[in-house]
Design an enzyme around this catalytic site. Structure first.
Site, PDB file in Angstrom:
ATOM      1  N   LYS A  22      12.508  71.727  18.784  1.00 50.33           N
ATOM      2  CA  LYS A  22      12.160  72.443  17.544  1.00 50.33           C
ATOM      3  C   LYS A  22      11.445  71.509  16.565  1.00 50.33           C
ATOM      4  CE  LYS A  22      15.380  73.101  14.161  1.00 50.33           C
ATOM      5  NZ  LYS A  22      14.849  72.592  12.870  1.00 50.33           N
ATOM      6  N   ASN A  23      12.024  70.315  16.371  1.00 52.73           N
ATOM      7  CA  ASN A  23      11.489  69.438  15.329  1.00 52.73           C
ATOM      8  C   ASN A  23      10.186  68.750  15.721  1.00 52.73           C
ATOM      9  OD1 ASN A  23      13.549  70.194  13.691  1.00 52.73           O
ATOM     10  ND2 ASN A  23      14.656  68.243  13.759  1.00 52.73           N
ATOM     11  N   CYS A 116      18.930  73.436  -0.347  1.00 48.36           N
ATOM     12  CA  CYS A 116      19.390  74.050   0.891  1.00 48.36           C
ATOM     13  C   CYS A 116      20.825  73.641   1.101  1.00 48.36           C
ATOM     14  CB  CYS A 116      18.501  73.665   2.068  1.00 48.36           C
ATOM     15  SG  CYS A 116      18.867  72.078   2.755  1.00 48.36           S
ATOM     16  N   ARG A 121      17.352  67.801  -0.896  1.00 47.04           N
ATOM     17  CA  ARG A 121      16.184  67.644  -0.016  1.00 47.04           C
ATOM     18  C   ARG A 121      14.842  67.837  -0.726  1.00 47.04           C
ATOM     19  NH1 ARG A 121      17.563  70.348   5.737  1.00 47.04           N
ATOM     20  NH2 ARG A 121      16.111  68.809   6.511  1.00 47.04           N
ATOM     21  N   ASP A 312      21.558  64.898  12.796  1.00 45.97           N
ATOM     22  CA  ASP A 312      21.614  66.223  13.427  1.00 45.97           C
ATOM     23  C   ASP A 312      22.651  66.304  14.554  1.00 45.97           C
ATOM     24  OD1 ASP A 312      19.736  67.191  11.697  1.00 45.97           O
ATOM     25  OD2 ASP A 312      18.066  67.187  13.119  1.00 45.97           O
ATOM     26  N   ARG A 404      18.169  79.933  14.487  1.00 38.64           N
ATOM     27  CA  ARG A 404      17.010  79.193  13.988  1.00 38.64           C
ATOM     28  C   ARG A 404      16.652  78.051  14.927  1.00 38.64           C
ATOM     29  NH1 ARG A 404      18.196  76.383   9.044  1.00 38.64           N
ATOM     30  NH2 ARG A 404      16.333  75.403   9.815  1.00 38.64           N
TER      31      ARG A 404
HETATM   32  C1  UD1 Z   1      14.002  66.181   9.394  1.00 40.08           C
HETATM   33  C2  UD1 Z   1      14.496  67.134  10.453  1.00 40.08           C
HETATM   34  C3  UD1 Z   1      15.983  67.404  10.262  1.00 40.08           C
HETATM   35  C4  UD1 Z   1      16.754  66.093  10.213  1.00 40.08           C
HETATM   36  C5  UD1 Z   1      16.137  65.116   9.197  1.00 40.08           C
HETATM   37  C6  UD1 Z   1      16.768  63.745   9.229  1.00 40.08           C
HETATM   38  C7  UD1 Z   1      12.527  68.466  10.925  1.00 40.08           C
HETATM   39  C8  UD1 Z   1      11.846  69.779  10.833  1.00 40.08           C
HETATM   40  N1  UD1 Z   1      13.738  68.361  10.354  1.00 40.08           N
HETATM   41  O1  UD1 Z   1      14.187  66.824   8.140  1.00 40.08           O
HETATM   42  O2  UD1 Z   1      16.450  68.194  11.360  1.00 40.08           O
HETATM   43  O3  UD1 Z   1      18.097  66.355   9.837  1.00 40.08           O
HETATM   44  O4  UD1 Z   1      14.724  64.967   9.451  1.00 40.08           O
HETATM   45  O5  UD1 Z   1      16.666  63.189  10.498  1.00 40.08           O
HETATM   46  O6  UD1 Z   1      12.025  67.550  11.537  1.00 40.08           O
HETATM   47  N2  UD1 Z   1      13.933  62.822   0.930  1.00 40.08           N
HETATM   48  C9  UD1 Z   1      13.571  62.697  -0.390  1.00 40.08           C
HETATM   49  N3  UD1 Z   1      12.278  62.974  -0.762  1.00 40.08           N
HETATM   50  C10 UD1 Z   1      11.346  63.386   0.123  1.00 40.08           C
HETATM   51  C11 UD1 Z   1      11.713  63.522   1.492  1.00 40.08           C
HETATM   52  C12 UD1 Z   1      13.016  63.226   1.857  1.00 40.08           C
HETATM   53  O7  UD1 Z   1      14.408  62.335  -1.236  1.00 40.08           O
HETATM   54  O8  UD1 Z   1      10.193  63.641  -0.281  1.00 40.08           O
HETATM   55  C13 UD1 Z   1      15.316  62.507   1.373  1.00 40.08           C
HETATM   56  C14 UD1 Z   1      16.077  63.741   1.870  1.00 40.08           C
HETATM   57  O9  UD1 Z   1      16.680  64.458   0.811  1.00 40.08           O
HETATM   58  C15 UD1 Z   1      17.084  63.112   2.798  1.00 40.08           C
HETATM   59  C16 UD1 Z   1      16.316  61.926   3.402  1.00 40.08           C
HETATM   60  O10 UD1 Z   1      15.239  61.666   2.506  1.00 40.08           O
HETATM   61  O11 UD1 Z   1      18.188  62.623   2.086  1.00 40.08           O
HETATM   62  C17 UD1 Z   1      15.747  62.157   4.781  1.00 40.08           C
HETATM   63  O12 UD1 Z   1      15.089  63.413   4.800  1.00 40.08           O
HETATM   64  P1  UD1 Z   1      13.875  63.749   5.772  1.00 40.08           P
HETATM   65  O13 UD1 Z   1      13.771  62.733   6.853  1.00 40.08           O
HETATM   66  O14 UD1 Z   1      12.671  64.007   4.956  1.00 40.08           O
HETATM   67  O15 UD1 Z   1      14.368  65.125   6.405  1.00 40.08           O
HETATM   68  P2  UD1 Z   1      13.421  66.271   6.847  1.00 40.08           P
HETATM   69  O16 UD1 Z   1      12.132  65.688   7.272  1.00 40.08           O
HETATM   70  O17 UD1 Z   1      13.447  67.374   5.859  1.00 40.08           O
END
Ligand code: UD1
Length: 425
Positions: A22-23, A116, A121, A312, A404
């Site tokens: 999925k990711n 969420c 996030r 995850d 999902r």
């Molecule tokens: C992706 C995965 C999700 C997984 C996560 C962490 C997808 C579609 N989803 O989510 O399944 O749980 O990586 O491995 O690939 N953060 C900020 N600012 C930002 C971006 C992130 O503060 O602009 C923080 C987030 O709140 C979180 C951390 O950074 O605490 C890591 O998040 P991130 O790696 O961005 O998660 P996703 O990419 O949303």
């Protein structure tokens, strides 16, 4: 709303095929926006999140053909660079359209994902990166509104540094950089295998990317990307979830179409818990074989960015530790509110104490079936695992979360001998 009913006690055995990731599929679907020529993907999983992403792309003007696990996307008629709130609110990964839309159309309007279940996030790092590449970007009535004002209509290559490791942030910036003027360097990049899979797809479309899989990615911008075909990598989290499910039930399974290659941290913990795991790879197929002991030993984990233990898989390990022998400590370092499954596992009789981002668990001999509620995707998976080992019936409500991200989970578990059924609302 549909629910799942599981009668616990069956030992899982047999073989099951693992779907595409999925990711990896979500960002790779968005990559089609970067080109006016078609992108053909195979091994695309059949999931609600994929359906949502296809709907989002279709309303932008992308022509989509889907047959089985193959999807062909043609973004030659892309004419509406907008991601509306109604679609984004159901799936945070919709933010992945921002970088490619901006790079290809010179403008984009993407709803902010909002909060969420597993924490705030934010997407500030995505925005910070695009700003550094010269975009004019701001938030207007809940939408990220981005424009390239430069006369050339192109983003500019830049040196980017993210404050924390962000997976979709890295992917968004890497895609945006493909069509930028000059070289972009992404420091502190996410090293997740899904980032590498996206990079490989982009390279087959003509992008010039090096360093994917390390924390420093270089992208040399090109003027256009072309048609390509790409096979989505296997889902390492689905793989890990089935390994945990089989392990918790003392089972023996073969998982087909997947490998231990991206799962070292998870495999390591399952070995510590007493399982035997081996991988098999031939020219035509790969698979994983797991044999579990009657009762697992408790294993402590600490989540962190790849290659460390994935957040995850945290909930699934909470489920297996619930019935393991001994005490385990679980530390969640990625998301601030990702223990909601603990309360539901307690309803089944698990002994868990939460203090901030740490859970201390003492394994119990038996869980007891009860009604529980799924709160997010991986939390749902942990409740399924717990239901498989609990005495009697476990009713899991709100399973739309599960749909999902898990392709035909009841059918796959039934094939392994589980007593699981879906009750329609
Ligand atoms: C992706 C995965 C999700 C997984 C996560 C962490 C997808 C579609 N989803 O989510 O399944 O749980 O990586 O491995 O690939 N953060 C900020 N600012 C930002 C971006 C992130 O503060 O602009 C923080 C987030 O709140 C979180 C951390 O950074 O605490 C890591 O998040 P991130 O790696 O961005 O998660 P996703 O990419 O949303």
């Amino acid at each position: 709303m549909d629910k799942l009913v599981i009668t616990g006690g069956a030992r899982l055995s047999g073989e099951v095929a693992i779907s595409g990731a999925k990711n990896a599929a979500l960002p790779i679907l968005c990559a089609c926006l970067l080109s006016s020529e078609p992108l053909t993907l195979s091994n695309v999983p059949n999931l609600n999140d994929i359906g949502t992403m296809l709907k989002l792309l279709a309303q932008m003007g992308v022509k989509i053909e889907r047959e089985g696990d193959r999807v062909t996307l043609d973004a030659s008629g892309l004419d509406n660079p907008l991601a509306p709130y109604e679609l984004v609110k159901t799936m945070r990964a919709s933010i992945l359209v921002l970088g490619p839309l901006l790079a290809r159309c010179g403008e984009a309007r993407v709803s902010l994902p909002g909060g969420c279940a597993i924490g705030a996030r934010p997407v500030d790092q995505h925005i910070k990166g695009l700003l550094a590449m010269g975009a004019d970007i701001g938030v207007d009535h809940g939408y990220v509104v981005a424009k390239i004002t430069d006369a050339g209509g192109k983003l500019k290559g830049a040196r980017l540094f993210t404050d924390m490791v962000t997976v979709t942030g890295t992917e968004n910036l890497m895609m945006a950089a493909c069509l930028a003027d000059g070289e972009t360097v992404i420091e502190n990049a996410a090293r997740e295998p899904e980032v590498v899979d996206l990079a490989q797809c982009l390279v087959s479309m003509g992008a010039q990317i090096s360093g994917a899989g390390t924390d420093l990615i270089r992208v040399r911008g090109v003027s256009r990307l072309h048609a390509a075909s790409h096979r989505i990598m296997p889902d390492r989290i689905e793989t890990g979830t089935f390994l945990c499910a089989a392990a918790a039930t003392g089972g023996e399974v073969w998982l087909k179409g997947t490998s231990t290659g991206y799962l070292d941290a998870v495999v390591d913990k399952l070995l510590d818990a007493g399982c035997e795991i081996s991988g098999e790879k031939t020219a035509s197929h790969e698979s994983i074989h797991l044999v579990a002991p009657k009762r697992l030993k408790a294993v402590s984990i600490r989540t962190a960015p790849y290659p460390a233990f994935p957040t995850d898989m945290q909930a699934q390990f909470m489920a297996i530790n619930a019935v393991a022998e001994g005490t385990a400590i679980i530390r969640e370092t990625i998301f601030e509110n990702r223990f909601m499954h603990a309360v539901e596992l307690q309803r089944l009789g698990a002994d868990i104490k939460i203090d901030g981002n740490t859970a201390v668990m003492a394994g119990v001999e038996k869980l007891q079936g009860a009604t529980v509620m799924a709160t997010d995707l991986r939390a749902s998976a942990s409740l399924v695992i717990a239901g498989l080992v609990a005495e009697g019936d476990t009713h899991i409500e709100r399973i739309y979360h599960l749909d999902r991200g898990y392709d035909h989970i009841e059918a796959k578990l039934t094939a392994l001998g589980a007593a699981i059924r879906r009750e329609k609302a």
